[in-house]
Motif scaffolding. Structure first.
Motif, PDB file in Angstrom:
ATOM      1  N   ALA A  97       0.841  -1.186   0.000  1.00  0.00           N
ATOM      2  CA  ALA A  97       0.000   0.000   0.000  1.00  0.00           C
ATOM      3  C   ALA A  97       0.880   1.240   0.000  1.00  0.00           C
ATOM      4  N   ARG A  98       0.546   2.189  -0.837  1.00  0.00           N
ATOM      5  CA  ARG A  98       1.365   3.384  -0.990  1.00  0.00           C
ATOM      6  C   ARG A  98       0.991   4.463   0.033  1.00  0.00           C
ATOM      7  N   GLN A  99       2.037   5.102   0.534  1.00  0.00           N
ATOM      8  CA  GLN A  99       1.854   6.236   1.446  1.00  0.00           C
ATOM      9  C   GLN A  99       2.558   7.451   0.889  1.00  0.00           C
ATOM     10  N   GLY A 100       1.946   8.629   1.109  1.00  0.00           N
ATOM     11  CA  GLY A 100       2.574   9.859   0.649  1.00  0.00           C
ATOM     12  C   GLY A 100       3.824  10.189   1.441  1.00  0.00           C
ATOM     13  N   ARG A 101       3.763   9.964   2.721  1.00  0.00           N
ATOM     14  CA  ARG A 101       4.917  10.102   3.612  1.00  0.00           C
ATOM     15  C   ARG A 101       4.886   8.939   4.582  1.00  0.00           C
ATOM     16  N   SER A 102       5.955   8.823   5.351  1.00  0.00           N
ATOM     17  CA  SER A 102       6.122   7.638   6.192  1.00  0.00           C
ATOM     18  C   SER A 102       4.971   7.413   7.152  1.00  0.00           C
ATOM     19  N   SER A 103       4.353   8.482   7.632  1.00  0.00           N
ATOM     20  CA  SER A 103       3.247   8.345   8.583  1.00  0.00           C
ATOM     21  C   SER A 103       1.941   8.887   8.025  1.00  0.00           C
ATOM     22  N   TYR A 104       1.700   8.650   6.797  1.00  0.00           N
ATOM     23  CA  TYR A 104       0.447   9.029   6.153  1.00  0.00           C
ATOM     24  C   TYR A 104      -0.438   7.789   5.999  1.00  0.00           C
ATOM     25  N   PRO A 105      -1.714   7.991   5.733  1.00  0.00           N
ATOM     26  CA  PRO A 105      -2.579   6.827   5.473  1.00  0.00           C
ATOM     27  C   PRO A 105      -2.178   6.120   4.188  1.00  0.00           C
ATOM     28  N   PHE A 106      -2.850   5.010   3.949  1.00  0.00           N
ATOM     29  CA  PHE A 106      -2.567   4.162   2.799  1.00  0.00           C
ATOM     30  C   PHE A 106      -3.541   4.501   1.676  1.00  0.00           C
ATOM     31  N   ALA A 107      -3.075   5.303   0.747  1.00  0.00           N
ATOM     32  CA  ALA A 107      -3.981   5.851  -0.260  1.00  0.00           C
ATOM     33  C   ALA A 107      -4.303   4.860  -1.379  1.00  0.00           C
ATOM     34  N   TYR A 108      -3.360   4.004  -1.697  1.00  0.00           N
ATOM     35  CA  TYR A 108      -3.568   3.016  -2.761  1.00  0.00           C
ATOM     36  C   TYR A 108      -3.057   1.667  -2.290  1.00  0.00           C
ATOM     37  N   TRP A 109      -3.823   0.639  -2.630  1.00  0.00           N
ATOM     38  CA  TRP A 109      -3.509  -0.720  -2.201  1.00  0.00           C
ATOM     39  C   TRP A 109      -3.362  -1.644  -3.390  1.00  0.00           C
ATOM     40  N   GLY A 110      -2.507  -2.652  -3.216  1.00  0.00           N
ATOM     41  CA  GLY A 110      -2.491  -3.753  -4.149  1.00  0.00           C
ATOM     42  C   GLY A 110      -3.642  -4.699  -3.853  1.00  0.00           C
ATOM     43  N   GLN A 111      -3.783  -5.683  -4.702  1.00  0.00           N
ATOM     44  CA  GLN A 111      -4.917  -6.606  -4.577  1.00  0.00           C
ATOM     45  C   GLN A 111      -4.675  -7.708  -3.551  1.00  0.00           C
ATOM     46  N   GLY A 112      -3.437  -7.792  -3.098  1.00  0.00           N
ATOM     47  CA  GLY A 112      -3.110  -8.799  -2.088  1.00  0.00           C
ATOM     48  C   GLY A 112      -2.513 -10.060  -2.694  1.00  0.00           C
ATOM     49  N   THR A 113      -1.640 -10.693  -1.934  1.00  0.00           N
ATOM     50  CA  THR A 113      -1.043 -11.985  -2.312  1.00  0.00           C
ATOM     51  C   THR A 113      -1.293 -12.967  -1.182  1.00  0.00           C
ATOM     52  N   LEU A 114      -1.896 -14.086  -1.511  1.00  0.00           N
ATOM     53  CA  LEU A 114      -2.139 -15.136  -0.524  1.00  0.00           C
ATOM     54  C   LEU A 114      -0.902 -16.010  -0.403  1.00  0.00           C
ATOM     55  N   VAL A 115      -0.408 -16.112   0.807  1.00  0.00           N
ATOM     56  CA  VAL A 115       0.705 -17.005   1.105  1.00  0.00           C
ATOM     57  C   VAL A 115       0.184 -18.123   2.004  1.00  0.00           C
ATOM     58  N   THR A 116       0.367 -19.348   1.561  1.00  0.00           N
ATOM     59  CA  THR A 116      -0.045 -20.514   2.343  1.00  0.00           C
ATOM     60  C   THR A 116       1.204 -21.310   2.693  1.00  0.00           C
ATOM     61  N   VAL A 117       1.403 -21.517   3.980  1.00  0.00           N
ATOM     62  CA  VAL A 117       2.558 -22.286   4.447  1.00  0.00           C
ATOM     63  C   VAL A 117       2.064 -23.665   4.848  1.00  0.00           C
ATOM     64  N   SER A 118       2.505 -24.658   4.092  1.00  0.00           N
ATOM     65  CA  SER A 118       2.027 -26.015   4.342  1.00  0.00           C
ATOM     66  C   SER A 118       3.012 -27.013   3.769  1.00  0.00           C
ATOM     67  N   SER A 119       3.158 -28.143   4.459  1.00  0.00           N
ATOM     68  CA  SER A 119       4.051 -29.177   3.950  1.00  0.00           C
ATOM     69  C   SER A 119       3.314 -30.095   2.974  1.00  0.00           C
TER      70      SER A 119
ATOM     71  N   LYS B  45     -10.199   0.461  -0.487  1.00  0.00           N
ATOM     72  CA  LYS B  45     -10.418   1.825  -0.948  1.00  0.00           C
ATOM     73  C   LYS B  45     -10.286   2.788   0.224  1.00  0.00           C
ATOM     74  N   PHE B  46      -9.472   3.818   0.020  1.00  0.00           N
ATOM     75  CA  PHE B  46      -9.207   4.830   1.023  1.00  0.00           C
ATOM     76  C   PHE B  46     -10.316   5.871   0.965  1.00  0.00           C
ATOM     77  N   LEU B  47     -11.048   6.047   2.057  1.00  0.00           N
ATOM     78  CA  LEU B  47     -12.223   6.900   2.055  1.00  0.00           C
ATOM     79  C   LEU B  47     -12.011   8.268   2.696  1.00  0.00           C
ATOM     80  N   ILE B  48     -11.446   8.253   3.900  1.00  0.00           N
ATOM     81  CA  ILE B  48     -11.402   9.461   4.736  1.00  0.00           C
ATOM     82  C   ILE B  48     -10.081   9.494   5.479  1.00  0.00           C
ATOM     83  N   TYR B  49      -9.511  10.696   5.643  1.00  0.00           N
ATOM     84  CA  TYR B  49      -8.327  10.886   6.454  1.00  0.00           C
ATOM     85  C   TYR B  49      -8.529  12.071   7.381  1.00  0.00           C
TER      86      TYR B  49
END
Lengths: 119, 107
Positions: A97-119, B45-49
Motif C-alpha cells: 500500500a502506498r503512502q505519501g509520507r512515512s506516517s500518512y494513510p494508505f492511499a492506494y492498495w495492491g490486490q493482495g497476495t495469498l501465502v499458504t505455508v504447508s508441507s 479503498k481509502f475513504l477518509i483521512y
C-alpha cells in the motif's frame, strides 16, 4: 492512474522463504513510501513496515523484525518483501500500500497476495 | 501499540437509510484517523483521512467525525454498492493499527 500489481499466490513449505513483489505504475516511484501489511483470515490487519522508494530507507513494526525484509528496485518501480523461516502463522494475505509520507494513510492498495505455508 | 476497537462487527440497513460505524482508540490519536472500505475481489479503498476529510473520489454521502479517542463514519442515503467491510486505522504513531472491521450489509 496509480496501480499496484502484486505477485501471485504462493504455496511454500515450513522453514522456507518467499519473496513477494508489488509492481507499480502511474506515479513517480521514488517519491513515495510503500508499506506492507498482513491479514490473516478473520484477523486484524497488521502493519509490517514501510520503505521509501527513493533511497530504500525502511521502518519496521518490531513484531516483524527478523521475519520481513523490505527492498525496492527503482529501475522497475517494484517493491519487494522477503519473508523468512515461514511457519503456519505466516499464512495470510499480504498487501502492499502506498503512502505519501512515512506516517500518512494508505492511499492506494495492491490486490493482495495469498501465502499458504504447508508441507 | 494503540488499540483500535470497532465494537460493531456487523450492520444491516436498507437503501436510503443512514448508518454510523464507530471506532475507539485506546489513547488519544488527535485526528490521525483514516477509514477504508473493502469489497470482495477489490483492492481496499481509502475513504477518509484526518478523521473527517474525504479523500478525492469518496462520495459526499460519506462523512467522518471525532477526535481524540472516539470516531464515527456515517453513510447517509445508503446505496447498494456501499456494502462491504469498513475499517478504521490510526496513523498517529507506529506501528499503525487497524480496527477489526464492521461488515455492512444492504438489505
Amino acid at each position: 492512474e496509480v496501480q499496484l500489481q502484486q505477485s501471485g499466490a504462493e504455496l511454500v513449505k515450513p522453514g522456507a522463504s518467499v519473496k513477494l513483489s508489488c509492481k507499480t505504475s502511474g506515479y513517480t516511484f521514488s517519491n513515495y513510501y510503500m508499506s506492507w501489511l498482513k491479514q490473516m483470515p478473520g484477523q486484524n490487519i497488521e502493519w509490517i513496515g514501510n520503505i521509501f522508494g527513493g533511497n530504500g530507507g525502511t521502518g519496521y513494526n518490531q513484531k516483524f523484525k527478523g521475519k520481513a525484509t523490505l527492498t525496492v528496485d527503482k529501475s522497475s518501480s517494484t517493491a519487494y518483501m522477503d519473508l523468512s523461516s515461514l511457519t503456519s502463522e505466516d499464512s495470510a494475505v499480504y498487501f502492499c500500500a502506498r503512502q505519501g509520507r512515512s506516517s500518512y494513510p494508505f492511499a492506494y492498495w495492491g490486490q493482495g497476495t495469498l501465502v499458504t505455508v504447508s508441507s | 501499540d494503540v488499540q483500535m476497537t470497532q465494537s460493531l462487527s456487523y450492520l444491516a440497513a436498507s437503501p436510503g437509510e443512514s448508518v454510523s460505524i464507530s471506532c475507539k482508540a485506546s489513547k488519544s490519536i488527535s485526528n490521525y484517523l483514516a477509514w477504508y472500505q473493502q469489497k470482495p475481489g477489490e483492492a481496499y479503498k481509502f475513504l477518509i483521512y484526518s478523521g473527517s476529510t474525504l479523500q478525492s473520489g469518496t462520495p459526499s454521502r460519506f462523512s467522518g467525525s471525532g477526535s481524540g479517542t472516539d470516531f464515527t463514519l456515517t453513510i447517509r442515503s445508503l446505496e447498494p454498492e456501499d456494502c462491504g467491510l469498513y475499517y478504521c486505522q490510526q496513523y498517529y504513531e507506529k506501528p499503525f493499527t487497524f480496527g477489526s472491521g464492521t461488515k455492512l450489509e444492504i438489505k
